[in-house]
Design an enzyme around this catalytic site. Structure first.
Site, PDB file in Angstrom:
ATOM      1  N   TRP A  73     -14.762   3.291  -7.093  1.00  0.00           N
ATOM      2  CA  TRP A  73     -14.597   3.394  -5.650  1.00  0.00           C
ATOM      3  C   TRP A  73     -15.005   4.836  -5.332  1.00  0.00           C
ATOM      4  O   TRP A  73     -14.356   5.782  -5.765  1.00  0.00           O
ATOM      5  CB  TRP A  73     -13.152   3.144  -5.243  1.00  0.00           C
ATOM      6  N   HIS A  83      -0.214   2.365  29.470  1.00  0.00           N
ATOM      7  CA  HIS A  83      -0.258   3.829  29.353  1.00  0.00           C
ATOM      8  C   HIS A  83      -1.599   4.315  28.816  1.00  0.00           C
ATOM      9  O   HIS A  83      -1.699   5.427  28.324  1.00  0.00           O
ATOM     10  CB  HIS A  83       0.890   4.324  28.465  1.00  0.00           C
ATOM     11  N   LYS A 132      -8.199  -2.132  -3.764  1.00  0.00           N
ATOM     12  CA  LYS A 132      -6.839  -2.684  -3.710  1.00  0.00           C
ATOM     13  C   LYS A 132      -5.772  -1.599  -3.893  1.00  0.00           C
ATOM     14  O   LYS A 132      -4.799  -1.564  -3.163  1.00  0.00           O
ATOM     15  CB  LYS A 132      -6.695  -3.770  -4.774  1.00  0.00           C
ATOM     16  N   GLU A 192       0.117  -5.078  11.938  1.00  0.00           N
ATOM     17  CA  GLU A 192      -0.344  -5.722  10.715  1.00  0.00           C
ATOM     18  C   GLU A 192      -1.491  -6.705  11.014  1.00  0.00           C
ATOM     19  O   GLU A 192      -2.479  -6.766  10.278  1.00  0.00           O
ATOM     20  CB  GLU A 192       0.841  -6.425  10.029  1.00  0.00           C
ATOM     21  N   LYS A 245      -5.293  -6.371   9.437  1.00  0.00           N
ATOM     22  CA  LYS A 245      -5.914  -7.451   8.660  1.00  0.00           C
ATOM     23  C   LYS A 245      -7.285  -7.776   9.230  1.00  0.00           C
ATOM     24  O   LYS A 245      -8.258  -7.921   8.502  1.00  0.00           O
ATOM     25  CB  LYS A 245      -5.008  -8.681   8.736  1.00  0.00           C
ATOM     26  N   ASN A 299     -10.901   8.506 -13.102  1.00  0.00           N
ATOM     27  CA  ASN A 299     -10.282   7.915 -11.921  1.00  0.00           C
ATOM     28  C   ASN A 299      -9.501   9.016 -11.230  1.00  0.00           C
ATOM     29  O   ASN A 299      -8.660   9.655 -11.855  1.00  0.00           O
ATOM     30  CB  ASN A 299      -9.335   6.784 -12.353  1.00  0.00           C
ATOM     31  N   GLY A 300      -9.791   9.272  -9.958  1.00  0.00           N
ATOM     32  CA  GLY A 300      -9.063  10.310  -9.231  1.00  0.00           C
ATOM     33  C   GLY A 300     -10.025  11.270  -8.573  1.00  0.00           C
ATOM     34  O   GLY A 300     -11.202  10.959  -8.374  1.00  0.00           O
ATOM     35  N   GLU A 355      -9.875  -4.967   8.665  1.00  0.00           N
ATOM     36  CA  GLU A 355     -10.177  -4.752   7.250  1.00  0.00           C
ATOM     37  C   GLU A 355     -11.113  -5.841   6.685  1.00  0.00           C
ATOM     38  O   GLU A 355     -12.052  -5.531   5.972  1.00  0.00           O
ATOM     39  CB  GLU A 355      -8.814  -4.666   6.563  1.00  0.00           C
ATOM     40  N   ARG A 390      -9.960  -2.710  -7.775  1.00  0.00           N
ATOM     41  CA  ARG A 390      -9.683  -1.284  -7.609  1.00  0.00           C
ATOM     42  C   ARG A 390     -10.888  -0.522  -7.080  1.00  0.00           C
ATOM     43  O   ARG A 390     -10.802   0.675  -6.802  1.00  0.00           O
ATOM     44  CB  ARG A 390      -9.244  -0.671  -8.937  1.00  0.00           C
ATOM     45  N   CYS A 443     -10.639   3.026  -8.588  1.00  0.00           N
ATOM     46  CA  CYS A 443     -11.465   3.040  -9.790  1.00  0.00           C
ATOM     47  C   CYS A 443     -10.664   2.406 -10.924  1.00  0.00           C
ATOM     48  O   CYS A 443      -9.480   2.665 -11.083  1.00  0.00           O
ATOM     49  CB  CYS A 443     -11.895   4.427 -10.239  1.00  0.00           C
TER      50      CYS A 443
HETATM   51  O1  M6R Z   1      -0.332  -1.070  -3.154  1.00  0.00           O
HETATM   52  P1  M6R Z   1       0.265  -0.588  -1.881  1.00  0.00           P
HETATM   53  O2  M6R Z   1       1.129  -1.605  -1.242  1.00  0.00           O
HETATM   54  O3  M6R Z   1       0.979   0.728  -2.015  1.00  0.00           O
HETATM   55  O4  M6R Z   1      -0.974  -0.338  -0.916  1.00  0.00           O
HETATM   56  C1  M6R Z   1      -0.813   0.238   0.344  1.00  0.00           C
HETATM   57  C2  M6R Z   1      -2.039   0.028   1.204  1.00  0.00           C
HETATM   58  O5  M6R Z   1      -3.154   0.621   0.631  1.00  0.00           O
HETATM   59  C3  M6R Z   1      -2.324  -1.463   1.424  1.00  0.00           C
HETATM   60  O6  M6R Z   1      -1.242  -2.112   1.991  1.00  0.00           O
HETATM   61  C4  M6R Z   1      -3.559  -1.652   2.325  1.00  0.00           C
HETATM   62  O7  M6R Z   1      -3.274  -1.202   3.623  1.00  0.00           O
HETATM   63  C5  M6R Z   1      -3.975  -3.128   2.309  1.00  0.00           C
HETATM   64  N1  M6R Z   1      -5.362  -3.224   1.986  1.00  0.00           N
HETATM   65  C6  M6R Z   1      -3.766  -3.809   3.592  1.00  0.00           C
HETATM   66  O8  M6R Z   1      -4.159  -5.150   3.556  1.00  0.00           O
END
Ligand code: M6R
Length: 599
Positions: free
Chosen positions: A75, A494, A594, A471, A475, A99-100, A478, A27, A2
């Site tokens: 959000w 396994h 983000k 990773e 990606k 926010n929170g 997401e 955000r 947010c």
């Molecule tokens: O701002 P941060 O690096 O602490 O964020 C951590 C994760 O929320 C962030 O890396 C998230 O997994 C990304 N969207 C991945 O692409």
């Protein structure tokens, strides 16, 4: 998550708030809204479900004008995504943005409903509005009512409050980011993120937890109060951050693509910054500390790569912790241990909570962070800035590369040690290799076009490539909304091998290290009719093409332990094109934000 922006002063604040919200849209983008105060004191709320663009269209029609404005981009936590649950929440007396999460919202709501208070939304945030209104009716004092309401709510939150009674704004927070600022002309600002205030203020003021910020437009200054209404000195003033241009996509279709393309230059710049520190974090001693590395999501993956460097290059013991889990175990910390926190935003609630816990245990804290001035930056004893520049795409790309590189440097410079050192040379090679790879984007795009409709993707790697498999999968899921998993190649047999059929793609990272074993794992998948996309050593092309449906040959030469970062860029490009073909919202994928500022 947010985003919050508010302003009060001499000028019409509507455009300022809309611009700030646009900067903060990363955000959260479930809904957006703003409140204005009319000269007669009446408060008007404008809200829309969906992105800021929808709110902008509404504002274009309604054309509100006001010197006092608060805005919010949401959000969703409590309450579905709709206009009714969009912020600001308000009544005749107050309008608030939040926010929170209010953790005890349910019980307070029951209590207030029993007293006949009717709620307009399903949000936890409205609980604060109703408390505030109730206490104001009893006390007729805004600061006291904010304090009383704030004392009732549990959890990490930041609130900004506008009232019918004056043209001022009020703000308070616990464990969530909040920053205020003053312009030279006396315009006052408040936000959840310094980025929204870039170019607007001459300073940044960070109130501590439970301090009420009073943005007094009559006196053109911001005062701070404790919950007992006494003036407070618990805030930090910083000069405005280095000027960051408000970033644009430039020639690129998406921020994510732009950020992928920024990597060669960032890596090159990293080489220019490479110096040996005058003093090491750890003086060589017999009682070496244990290193705990923390992060979430991509930052956690960066931690896994950094652990590999540290274990190779030093005698240190090291573990990597999911920040969201650590607190709930019984971790055994010792006074000379060291905690390293990795974060792009520096605002991730779970990472911050772990940092707080380590501070309380008296442990030395270091951060590897992108945003200077973020809460994490201000919390840790020492900070290593990754200097990736603003990352706007929700899917982290360049930040990962720069986090791992910073960790690579740190692993060589943490401690005076005689063990393995690879130094700057592989970093220089990495910059060139990523540049070459970007030139082969079409080749990767073609593979994406062939496989994008498959039902599932399993990324496999061993050793240093296991974090990259994780990773790569993160990606893809997401941004392309497709099922993807990262697995240690040797673990497939396994369990997950049961998933393999002709609808499953195995993206097999087969690097020169452990090649024979990783290759056998891919062949096992092929024997079960899985589709194999091998990202591997070009020198072994003939052998790899034998069992691969698709093959991307890479030159691992000279990269030493940085080769995983090179492979990772290939996977970033692949995910980008799968998502593009699927037509998803690449920079703002559904359900994500983000910075994850809730636990
Ligand atoms: O701002 P941060 O690096 O602490 O964020 C951590 C994760 O929320 C962030 O890396 C998230 O997994 C990304 N969207 C991945 O692409």
């Amino acid at each position: 998550m947010c985003g919050i922006v508010g302003t009060t002063g001499m000028i019409n604040g509507v455009d300022i708030v809309l611009e700030g919200l646009t900067r903060l849209e990363y955000r959260g983008y479930d809904s957006a809204g703003l409140s204005v105060r009319n000269p007669d004191g009446s408060l008007q709320v404008h809200r829309r479900e969906g992105k800021i663009e929808h709110l902008k269209n509404l504002i274009e029609q309604k054309k509100p004008v006001s010197s006092v404005v608060i805005g919010h981009t949401r959000w969703a936590t409590h309450g579905v995504v709709n206009e009714q649950n969009a912020h600001p929440h308000g009544n005749d007396l107050f309008s608030i943005v939040h926010n929170g999460i209010i953790e005890n919202a349910y019980e307070i709501k029951q209590e207030l409903m029993n007293e006949g208070i009717v709620f307009q939304s399903d949000t936890d945030s409205e609980v604060f509005l109703q408390l505030l209104t109730l206490y104001f009716k009893q006390t007729q004092n805004i600061v006291k009512s904010i304090a009383k309401s704030f004392e009732r709510v549990k959890g990490n939150s930041a609130f900004v409050i506008m009232s019918k009674m004056d043209e001022h704004l009020y703000a308070i927070k616990h464990g969530a980011p909040l920053v205020c600022g003053e312009s030279a002309q006396g315009q006052l600002y408040v936000s959840s993120d310094p980025y929204a205030l870039t170019g607007l203020t001459q300073n940044l003021i960070f109130p501590e937890n439970s301090v009420i910020a009073h943005l007094n437009s009559d006196e053109q200054k911001i005062s701070f109060y404790e919950l007992n209404s006494k003036l407070s000195k618990r805030y930090k003033v910083e000069d405005k951050l280095d000027h960051q241009d408000v970033v644009s996509k430039g020639e690129f279709e998406h921020f994510m693509l732009k950020e992928i393309h920024e990597q060669p230059l960032l890596v090159q710049q990293f080489c220019h910054r490479w110096t040996e520190p005058e003093k090491r974090v750890i003086e060589q001693s017999s009682d070496l500390p244990h290193l705990f590395i923390f992060g979430c999501g991509t930052a956690w993956h960066a931690g896994l790569s950094i652990k590999n460097f540290i274990e190779k290059k030093t005698e240190l013991r090291c573990s990597v912790e999911l920040a969201s889990e650590f607190r709930y175990r019984q971790p055994k910390l010792r006074k000379n241990d060291i905690a390293i926190f990795i974060s792009q935003s520096g605002e991730t609630a779970d990472t911050l909570a772990s940092a707080q816990l380590c501070r309380e245990e008296g442990i030395q804290t270091l951060s590897i962070v992108n945003v200077k001035g973020s809460t994490l930056y201000r919390t840790c004893d020492q900070n290593y800035l990754i200097q990736a520049g603003p990352e706007i795409g929700v899917a982290s790309t360049k930040a990962f590369t720069m986090q791992v590189l910073t960790g690579y440097w740190l692993s060589e410079n943490l401690i005076q040690n005689k063990s393995l050192k690879s130094g700057i040379k592989p970093v220089e090679v990495l910059a060139q290799r990523i540049q070459e790879l970007l030139g082969r984007s079409q080749e990767i795009q073609k593979i994406a076009e062939e496989v994008y409709s498959k039902k599932s993707f399993i990324f496999t790697g061993r050793g240093d490539y296991f974090p990259i498999a994780l990773e790569g999968a993160l990606k893809l899921k997401e941004i392309a909304y497709v099922h993807a998993e990262g697995y240690a190649a040797g673990e497939l047999k396994h369990g997950p091998i049961a998933l393999i059929d002709s609808e499953v793609v195995n993206i097999a990272i087969i690097a020169p290290e452990l090649m024979d074993k990783t290759l056998s794992n891919a062949v096992e998948v092929k024997s079960r009719k899985g589709v194999i996309f091998t990202v591997g050593d070009e020198k072994q092309a003939v052998q790899m093409k034998e069992f691969s449906d698709y093959f991307l040959g890479l030159n691992f030469e000279g990269l030493a332990e940085l080769a995983p970062l090179y492979v990772n860029v290939a996977l970033q490009i692949f995910s980008y094109y799968v998502a593009k073909i699927k037509g998803t919202d690449i920079d703002k994928p559904r359900n994500l934000a983000k910075s994850v500022t809730v636990e």
